[in-house]
Scaffold this motif. Structure first.
Motif, mmCIF file in Angstrom:
data_model
loop_
_atom_site.group_PDB
_atom_site.id
_atom_site.type_symbol
_atom_site.label_atom_id
_atom_site.label_comp_id
_atom_site.label_asym_id
_atom_site.label_seq_id
_atom_site.Cartn_x
_atom_site.Cartn_y
_atom_site.Cartn_z
ATOM 1 N N GLU A 265 0.815 -1.217 0.000
ATOM 2 C CA GLU A 265 0.000 0.000 0.000
ATOM 3 C C GLU A 265 0.850 1.268 0.000
ATOM 4 O OE1 GLU A 265 -0.476 -2.514 2.039
ATOM 5 O OE2 GLU A 265 -2.286 -3.363 1.103
ATOM 6 N N GLY A 266 2.169 1.134 0.021
ATOM 7 C CA GLY A 266 3.035 2.300 0.029
ATOM 8 C C GLY A 266 3.376 2.820 1.397
ATOM 9 N N ALA A 267 2.883 2.185 2.458
ATOM 10 C CA ALA A 267 3.184 2.609 3.828
ATOM 11 C C ALA A 267 4.477 1.946 4.303
ATOM 12 C CB ALA A 267 2.033 2.264 4.766
ATOM 13 N N THR A 268 5.151 2.626 5.247
ATOM 14 C CA THR A 268 6.408 2.111 5.790
ATOM 15 C C THR A 268 6.138 1.287 7.035
ATOM 16 O OG1 THR A 268 7.636 4.017 4.934
ATOM 17 C CG2 THR A 268 8.673 2.737 6.690
ATOM 18 N N GLU A 269 6.674 0.085 7.066
ATOM 19 C CA GLU A 269 6.556 -0.794 8.217
ATOM 20 C C GLU A 269 7.959 -1.214 8.651
ATOM 21 O OE1 GLU A 269 4.195 -4.059 6.948
ATOM 22 O OE2 GLU A 269 2.285 -2.958 7.037
ATOM 23 N N TRP A 270 8.133 -1.348 9.960
ATOM 24 C CA TRP A 270 9.417 -1.796 10.498
ATOM 25 C C TRP A 270 9.357 -3.302 10.720
ATOM 26 C CZ3 TRP A 270 13.852 1.039 11.250
ATOM 27 C CH2 TRP A 270 13.744 2.406 11.021
ATOM 28 N N ARG A 271 10.312 -4.005 10.111
ATOM 29 C CA ARG A 271 10.327 -5.462 10.185
ATOM 30 C C ARG A 271 11.768 -5.948 10.378
ATOM 31 N NH1 ARG A 271 6.354 -7.373 5.169
ATOM 32 N NH2 ARG A 271 4.501 -6.211 5.844
ATOM 33 N N PHE A 272 11.895 -7.149 10.895
ATOM 34 C CA PHE A 272 13.210 -7.797 10.919
ATOM 35 C C PHE A 272 13.632 -8.045 9.474
ATOM 36 C CE2 PHE A 272 11.528 -8.706 15.108
ATOM 37 C CZ PHE A 272 12.636 -8.516 15.927
ATOM 38 N N SER A 273 14.838 -7.632 9.141
ATOM 39 C CA SER A 273 15.274 -7.598 7.743
ATOM 40 C C SER A 273 15.393 -8.995 7.158
ATOM 41 C CB SER A 273 16.612 -6.870 7.630
ATOM 42 O OG SER A 273 17.640 -7.637 8.229
ATOM 43 N N SER A 274 15.291 -9.051 5.848
ATOM 44 C CA SER A 274 15.458 -10.330 5.151
ATOM 45 C C SER A 274 16.883 -10.850 5.312
ATOM 46 C CB SER A 274 15.119 -10.155 3.669
ATOM 47 O OG SER A 274 15.946 -9.166 3.073
ATOM 48 N N ARG A 275 17.869 -9.936 5.398
ATOM 49 C CA ARG A 275 19.249 -10.380 5.619
ATOM 50 C C ARG A 275 19.380 -11.074 6.962
ATOM 51 N NH1 ARG A 275 23.864 -5.893 5.287
ATOM 52 N NH2 ARG A 275 22.561 -5.022 6.965
ATOM 53 N N THR A 276 18.710 -10.532 7.980
ATOM 54 C CA THR A 276 18.733 -11.183 9.286
ATOM 55 C C THR A 276 18.136 -12.571 9.222
ATOM 56 O OG1 THR A 276 18.655 -9.100 10.508
ATOM 57 C CG2 THR A 276 17.815 -11.049 11.628
ATOM 58 N N LEU A 277 17.007 -12.702 8.554
ATOM 59 C CA LEU A 277 16.334 -13.996 8.489
ATOM 60 C C LEU A 277 17.142 -15.007 7.689
ATOM 61 C CD1 LEU A 277 12.670 -12.742 7.965
ATOM 62 C CD2 LEU A 277 13.825 -13.353 10.089
#
Length: 799
Positions: free
Chosen positions: A378-390
């Protein structure tokens, strides 16, 4: 209908219980129901003894009650409050009191006895939930031997209280000291609430707080120390003051209500927000909230927790079909690492939703745990654990799993099947969780077990499907000897062909789910997950196609035996349409599995619709032609039709073309669009067929014999078994070259050409007999030659 009196009426055979026993049965049933209701009532008796986590609009306390008959007494903390109550039927009525305040309350226990709803002072709610008897405070928050320890205890306790753990207030409330003393309970509650909001608006590391209590042997301690906190990115500061008591504890000093109001207002203004509630809404997407949601969701796993965890992880490196399946596994890895590398304090994590730089929670040579901003669909910013971390989390787990869990967090219940299985195997034999040849030993055992089980299940399903389908279609050993034996043999062959797609579907599906539960390495898991998913989809697709073929052949066989609307053409077209839908659906699902953007392809079809329509106009025309043939139904399979000067027998009608067999045994494929626009003469649906004959008699036949022959011929026709006696004509027509011609036309009531030949054969044979009886002769081609002698001029006829 005569109704017998009750004394003489007999019960049906299946209800032969004597009537005299029915009364006893009713009594026993009533007793049983009474026992059930009595036990239920006993189970829901109002037993108020125990501890209750209770909340109201502006606070929460841990309520401890003791019941003695109809009298209940107890206490609640924090606040050093007391309650005295009595049972009033199903209600608990009483009075609460603490320093400087008192009031009345009324509680109503739920049916299960595990919660209650209530009011106090008749204008505010006060609800509670029972704390299990064998549970203590859910978290061990620490001690107060130093300012840092007290701050850690207060912060952890307040965070837990905000998350609903009322019992934690028993710990942190004891470590607060109120400047100037608290006027009453209301004043203390307000000061404590604002004090917590100031701490919650700040960003700081607990480990930066003074540790003077821990070095008492090395230096002289002061009875008071301070620690400055402030919101992230703000110049506003607030001094947390710690006071040491005579017994060695460090208490946090809470300012007056006016001072706390001013500090909170300055903090909010520096953050550019109007209120604390507005700030909570603003930081709903921030590194702090991402961590908090993840910890809470994995700690209290339920149906909604999985969605929260998926939204906390950047799983974009996985195909969408695997994200939900793999999320619990990555959540377990991440939670295990976080719970080993150190305590988690929300206030140590930035809560600014507008910051751009990632938040790094933990670093290790093999990888880091970081929370980054991600732009969603939707174009909104969300804070997530990064894909590099996973991607690195399994390596980080391997490097940190030797560390013990942080004592405050206690045991962590696994949420993924991988960790549950791993824990189960570890309890059986520690050797099973040792790694050998890429995977741990139990993983290899589980893979072999899954494959063996999948093969066994596939065989059972193959046998079951073959048995059920054969019985439903009536395929038995005797059915092969019927007139439709060849059709039955073909159906049996089609049923046997179900084995391979069933095996692919079962083994592929079992392997797909096993990949997500066995914790395989990322690259291996993705490759195997996609491969097994594609195998399962292909197997299901071929299985659906095989089923459609079987059903289509069954309906075609049934249609061949009847003249109902569901004939061979309908079955053929519907079967073709369903197969086309299955193929398209299979390819779309396969594209989704491998992550191909088939939605964009479909959207592109809309953009280039005109060009595609022009390129595929012939195909569309043929499809519409097939629909027209289906609607008009001008012929059936096996019927002889004549169209465009061609006479042939219909073999099959498909989505694109119709297959015809000509009389010389050649196969002709006619596009449906062309066939639908031609004149179609159906010679196969005639109820009667015309017989037309021209019978020539010799010229020397007298008139009376000609008339007698015509009459006899009419009688001969009327005596024919298949003759249509209502419409026919027999009579003299013309003078032929060698005969007097008699014409006959009539209709034989026959359904096919073979029966027409039989009828014509019988009629022509009877005509020969009729000619003999009438004394006439059939003419045959003759020629009369007139010759004139040149000398005598005499004419000589030579016949």
């Amino acid at each position: 209908m005569t109704v017998l009196p009750m004394s003489t009426r007999r019960l049906p055979f299946h209800s032969t219980l004597p009537i005299r026993y029915s009364g006893r049965l009713v009594v026993l049933l009533l007793i049983q129901l009474f026992v059930i209701f009595a036990s239920t009532a006993q189970a829901t008796d109002n037993d108020w003894t125990g501890r209750w986590n209770t909340v109201w609009a502006s606070g929460a306390v841990l309520l401890t009650l003791s019941q003695d008959g109809d009298l209940i007494s107890g206490t609640y903390e924090p606040g050093e409050g007391k309650v005295n109550a009595w049972l009033d039927g199903e209600l608990l009525r009483g009075r609460w009191s603490q320093s400087g305040a008192a009031g009345q309350f009324v509680f109503s226990m739920a049916r299960d006895g595990q919660s209650f709803a209530g009011r106090y002072d008749d204008d505010a709610y006060w609800n509670g939930k029972r704390v299990p008897e064998n549970s203590a405070t859910s978290i061990n928050y620490g001690s107060s031997v130093s300012p840092q320890a007290s701050l850690r205890t207060v912060v952890n306790g307040m965070n837990a209280s905000a998350a609903g753990d009322v019992a934690s207030a028993l710990l942190w409330d004891q470590l607060l000291s109120y400047k100037g003393g608290a006027n009453d309970a209301r004043d203390r509650n307000q000061r404590r609430e604002i004090f917590w909001q100031i701490i919650d608006l700040s960003t700081f590391n607990v480990t930066d707080a003074p540790t003077s209590g821990a070095v008492a042997q090395r230096q002289q301690e002061t009875p008071e120390t301070a620690f400055m906190v402030s919101p992230a990115g703000s110049r506003e500061r607030y001094k947390l003051v710690f006071e040491k008591t005579g017994d060695g504890r460090w208490l946090m000093l809470v300012d007056t209500l006016e001072q706390l109001h001013r500090v909170r207002q300055r903090f909010l203004e520096s953050l550019g927000t109007e209120s604390y509630a507005a700030r909570l809404l603003e930081r709903a997407q921030s590194p702090r909230e991402a961590m908090r949601r993840f910890i809470v969701a994995t700690g209290n796993w339920s149906g909604s927790s999985e969605e929260i965890v998926v939204n906390s992880l950047d799983l974009s490196f996985l195909p969408e079909s695997l994200q939900t399946l793999e999320a619990p596994l990555y959540a377990d890895y991440l939670r295990q690492v976080i719970s080993r590398v150190g305590d988690v304090h929300w206030q140590g994590i930035p809560d600014n939703p507008r910051q751009l730089q990632p938040y790094v929670h933990y670093r290790h040579p093999v990888g880091a745990i970081e929370i980054v901003p991600v732009v969603n669909e939707e174009g909104a910013t969300e804070w997530r654990f990064s894909s590099r971390t996973l991607r690195q989390i399994d390596s980080i787990y391997d490097a940190t799993q030797g560390l013990p869990l942080v004592s405050r967090l206690g045991d962590i219940k696994p949420v993924s099947e991988f960790f549950r299985l791993r824990e189960w195997f570890s309890q059986r034999s520690p050797a099973l969780i040792k790694r050998s040849v890429l995977l741990e030993n139990w993983q290899w055992l589980a893979i072999v077990a899954v494959l063996m089980l999948a093969v066994a299940v596939a065989r059972i399903i193959n046998w079951l499907v073959s048995y059920v389908v054969s019985r439903l279609l009536g395929l038995t050993a005797d059915s092969l000897d019927t007139n439709h034996g060849m059709d039955n043999v073909q159906l049996q062959r089609d049923i046997k062909r179900l084995r391979i797609p069933i095996s692919m579907a079962v083994i592929g599906t079992a392997s797909f789910f096993a990949v997500g539960k066995l914790g395989l390495p990322d690259e291996t898991a993705i490759a195997l997950g996609q491969t097994t998913a594609i195998a399962a989809v292909i197997g299901l697709g071929f299985l659906a196609l095989r089923f459609v073929t079987i059903v289509g052949h069954h309906f075609a066989r049934q249609a061949a035996r009847t003249d109902s609307y569901v004939d061979e053409i309908v079955a053929s077209l519907i079967m073709g349409l369903v197969k086309l839908m299955i193929i398209v659906t299979t390819f779309m699902v396969m594209a989704d599995v491998v992550g191909l953007p088939y939605e964009g392809v479909i959207a592109g079809l809309g953009v280039g619709g005109i060009a595609i329509a022009i390129a595929a106009r012939e195909t569309v025309s043929n499809f519409i032609g097939a629909a027209t043939l289906l609607a008009d139904r001008p012929f059936k399979r096996g019927e002889v039709v004549e169209t465009a000067g061609i006479r042939a027998r219909v073999l099959d009608v498909g989505l694109r073309s119709t297959k015809l067999r000509c009389h010389d045994d050649t196969i002709l494929m006619v596009p449906n669009a062309l066939l639908a626009n031609e004149v179609i003469i159906n010679r196969g649906i005639r109820k009667r067929r015309q017989i037309f004959l021209t019978i020539g008699l010799t010229y020397n036949t007298p008139r009376e014999k000609l008339d007698a022959f015509v009459d006899n011929l009419r009688e001969t026709w009327l005596q024919q078994e298949r003759a249509d006696k209502a419409e026919h004509y027999i009579g003299l027509k013309n003078f032929g070259a060698s005969s007097i011609d008699i014409v006959f036309w009539g209709y034989a009531v026959v359904s096919n050409r073979a029966e027409q030949f039989v009828a014509e054969n019988a009629f022509i044979g009877d005509i020969v007999d009729c000619a003999k009886r009438s004394g006439v002769e059939f003419a045959f081609p003759t020629r009369t030659v007139h010759m004139v002698h040149e000398d005598s001029g005499i004419q000589v006829d030579n016949i």
